[in-house]
Design an enzyme around this catalytic site. Sequence first.
Site: not given
Length: 193
Positions: A67-69
């Site tokens: 998700g952070c990517n």
Amino acid sequence: MKSAFFGFLLSTAVVVPAMAALQQGDVAPNFKTQASLAGKEFTFSLGDALKKGPVVVYFYPSAYTRGCNVQAHTFAVNYDKFTAVGASVVGVSLDDIARLNEFSADPEFCAGKLPVASDTSGKIAQSFDLQVKGPSADMKDTRGAQIAHGFAERTTFIVLPNGKIAETIGGVSPTDNVQKALEAVQRLAANKQ
């Protein structure tokens, strides 16, 4: 199996609303910390950034996680839209600066456009009333590297030049988080005219 389950929980953590987080009208805690832009370290100061206009401060669990990517990439792709309305963006995580140097320069994610700041102790996240959890003994990132730090909940704050929070965004997907942040700063710019 445990690592995969924890990874799933981490990637779905975006659907839990940030109930305890600072809200509209609260004063954002001023902070100064190590940060990286395009792989180069610098000192990020929220107070200094606010002198130039509104700041989107987005907290995310960890660099090089699903998700952070996606969120970092989406902010990077839209970064010019934020600056076009006078806003700046900074990501904050509990990653150390060495990890953030790689992430900030990675063409797949921050792409040298998006600065990311290090909050290894979690104190900055906690000052925004965010939960900090972890670390998990067997959590690995998308590159297969061990993640040895805790995680802040995914929440974004739109901070006005006077230091007050205009909007808090939580409980949505990483891409929706970026879109809602962009809509918020565009509204702010339109209301100034």
